[in-house]
Scaffold this active site. Structure first.
Site, PDB file in Angstrom:
ATOM      1  N   LYS A  84      15.575-137.290 137.569  1.00  0.00           N
ATOM      2  CA  LYS A  84      16.491-136.748 136.574  1.00  0.00           C
ATOM      3  C   LYS A  84      17.402-137.849 136.023  1.00  0.00           C
ATOM      4  O   LYS A  84      17.273-139.006 136.403  1.00  0.00           O
ATOM      5  CB  LYS A  84      17.285-135.587 137.183  1.00  0.00           C
ATOM      6  CG  LYS A  84      16.386-134.481 137.745  1.00  0.00           C
ATOM      7  CD  LYS A  84      15.559-133.774 136.668  1.00  0.00           C
ATOM      8  CE  LYS A  84      14.257-133.198 137.160  1.00  0.00           C
ATOM      9  NZ  LYS A  84      14.326-131.993 137.936  1.00  0.00           N
TER      10      LYS A  84
HETATM   11  C1  LIG Z   1      13.589-130.858 138.520  1.00  0.00           C
HETATM   12  C2  LIG Z   1      13.631-129.478 138.085  1.00  0.00           C
HETATM   13  C3  LIG Z   1      13.947-128.438 138.962  1.00  0.00           C
HETATM   14  C4  LIG Z   1      14.137-128.660 140.450  1.00  0.00           C
HETATM   15  O1  LIG Z   1      15.193-129.531 140.748  1.00  0.00           O
HETATM   16  P1  LIG Z   1      15.440-129.959 142.286  1.00  0.00           P
HETATM   17  O2  LIG Z   1      16.805-130.579 142.264  1.00  0.00           O
HETATM   18  O3  LIG Z   1      14.373-130.928 142.629  1.00  0.00           O
HETATM   19  O4  LIG Z   1      15.390-128.745 143.105  1.00  0.00           O
HETATM   20  C5  LIG Z   1      14.032-127.148 138.484  1.00  0.00           C
HETATM   21  N1  LIG Z   1      13.810-126.885 137.186  1.00  0.00           N
HETATM   22  C6  LIG Z   1      13.497-127.853 136.291  1.00  0.00           C
HETATM   23  C7  LIG Z   1      13.287-127.495 134.869  1.00  0.00           C
HETATM   24  C8  LIG Z   1      13.383-129.173 136.714  1.00  0.00           C
HETATM   25  O5  LIG Z   1      13.053-130.122 135.834  1.00  0.00           O
END
Ligand SMILES: *Cc1c(COP(=O)(O)O)cnc(C)c1O
Length: 396
Positions: A186
């Site tokens: 992210k």
């Molecule tokens: C990365 C992501 C998640 C999950 O995030 P985590 O912090 O790994 O649990 C959920 N929804 C979307 C759209 C994502 O891109």
């Protein structure tokens, strides 16, 4: 040239932050988490921000807060990381999938009306790969039907939306609750981690109890108390906490967020210019009311191209890519977990792993291709990605 697909931007600042937390003697949720939450709330403009262990746990608590119960229906997209639909299943509720719109590759607001039934309780929309969804139109339908709206903003830190004539950050809690991720892929990262923003103080108070076993007071509040105090466990809760080591790193990352987003926007614009003359290649575009943070740059391959073949050809030339965004309904887990497609209302009777109600989502999954984009990517590397992509397509 060996191009890296994604890489977090971390340096001495994050190292020193982790050391600071370790040396303080307080490493689980404590003062660094408090400070990170305040800084994140300031950044997004939300009234409240509560740190948790991931966006997945954030989404679980969001579903709980808005009162989702077994058998309820929550309208969402299949076109997302699986965690989006999973959090609905955690509540034994039913994800009702609607298709995406080709403009933003996010939930198509025009499909909502037909998807709403007496069992519908909420809409879970996604700002997929950082591109804001059409929140204004989604909220419009939701408010008319008295539905809650949760934003899966996991990849959307730093993305912006035009709101009453002003650019505002995603997470200002335009809807009821927004959930963010600090996973390494992210915009900013704490390894794993998440944040929940809301303007509703009652939701925020519940998040704080639930993330810490349903405890009546936080560990650091008890620790700092001058009189002996016993905590109580007032309801069923979880261990969904972020640690102070992670929060310290997150604070250092948050100082970089504007620069990270600026670099990604610059790279996205360069991709756009350099790829626009490849025939048949679909390029992402921002609507006038949205600014992406470009967490990913996803192109749409021509239908004559095979995703796997192109990806392998590119990898052979030192350019790693990833396939487009998942579709939950095509994953084996959703051959077991019940879900509905808004188009035909019953547990989907379409051929296994495909659904005729979700053509745009399936096309994005089968022809989407994510290109490398991150703070360390040089222009020379980016030019190489463009050259290799063009060549891989033409050798078809
Ligand atoms: C990365 C992501 C998640 C999950 O995030 P985590 O912090 O790994 O649990 C959920 N929804 C979307 C759209 C994502 O891109």
């Amino acid at each position: 040239m060996n191009v890296v697909f994604a890489r977090p931007w971390m340096d001495e600042a994050e190292e020193q932050a982790a050391v600071r937390a370790i040396r303080s003697g307080w490493v689980t949720q404590g003062p660094e988490v408090d400070a990170f939450e305040r800084e994140f709330a300031d950044y997004t403009g939300a009234a409240h921000a509560c740190a948790v262990s991931s966006a997945t746990t954030a989404l679980h608590l969001a579903m709980k807060a808005i009162g989702i119960r077994p058998g309820d229906e929550v309208i969402t997209v299949s076109h997302s990381f699986l965690a989006t639909a999973n959090c609905i299943r955690y509540m034994d509720a039913i994800p009702v999938f609607v298709d995406i719109e080709p403009l933003t590759y996010n939930l198509d607001p025009r499909q909502l009306q037909g998807a709403i039934t007496p069992k519908t309780k909420a809409i879970l929309c996604v700002h997929q790969i950082g591109m804001p969804c059409n929140l204004a139109d989604i909220l419009d339908v939701a408010r008319r039907h008295n539905l809650k709206v949760v934003e899966d903003a996991a990849p959307a830190i730093g993305s912006e939306i035009l709101w009453n004539g002003r650019w505002e950050k995603i997470g200002r809690a335009h809807a009821d609750i927004a959930c963010f991720s600090f996973h390494a892929r992210k915009i900013i990262t704490t390894g794993d981690g998440g944040m929940i923003t809301t303007n509703n103080p009652e939701y925020d108070a519940q998040f704080r109890r639930w993330r810490c076993h349903g405890m009546s007071m936080s560990s650091d509040a008890r620790h700092g108390a001058k009189t002996v105090t016993f905590e109580e466990y007032v309801e069923l809760g979880y261990n969904y906490r972020l640690t102070d080591i992670q929060a310290a790193i997150g604070r250092a990352q948050l100082k970089k967020v504007e620069e990270i987003v600026r670099r990604r926007r610059d790279l996205a614009e360069r991709y756009h210019r350099r790829l626009s003359d490849i025939a048949g290649l679909g390029l992402p575009r921002e609507p006038e009311w949205a600014r992406s943070n470009w967490q990913s740059y996803c192109v749409l391959l021509p239908e004559s191209a095979d995703q796997l073949t192109i990806m392998q050809r590119m990898l052979d030339q030192g350019v790693p890519t990833r396939r487009g965004v998942h579709t939950s309904h095509m994953e084996p887990a959703y051959q077991i977990e019940p879900w509905q497609c808004a188009g035909n209302r019953s547990i989907c009777g379409c051929p296994p792993r495909r659904c005729r109600c979700l053509p745009v989502s399936e096309k994005a999954r089968l022809y989407g291709l994510l290109l490398p984009i991150h703070s360390h990517l040089t222009y020379a590397e980016q030019d190489e990605v463009c050259r290799v992509l063009a060549q891989s397509l033409h050798n078809g």
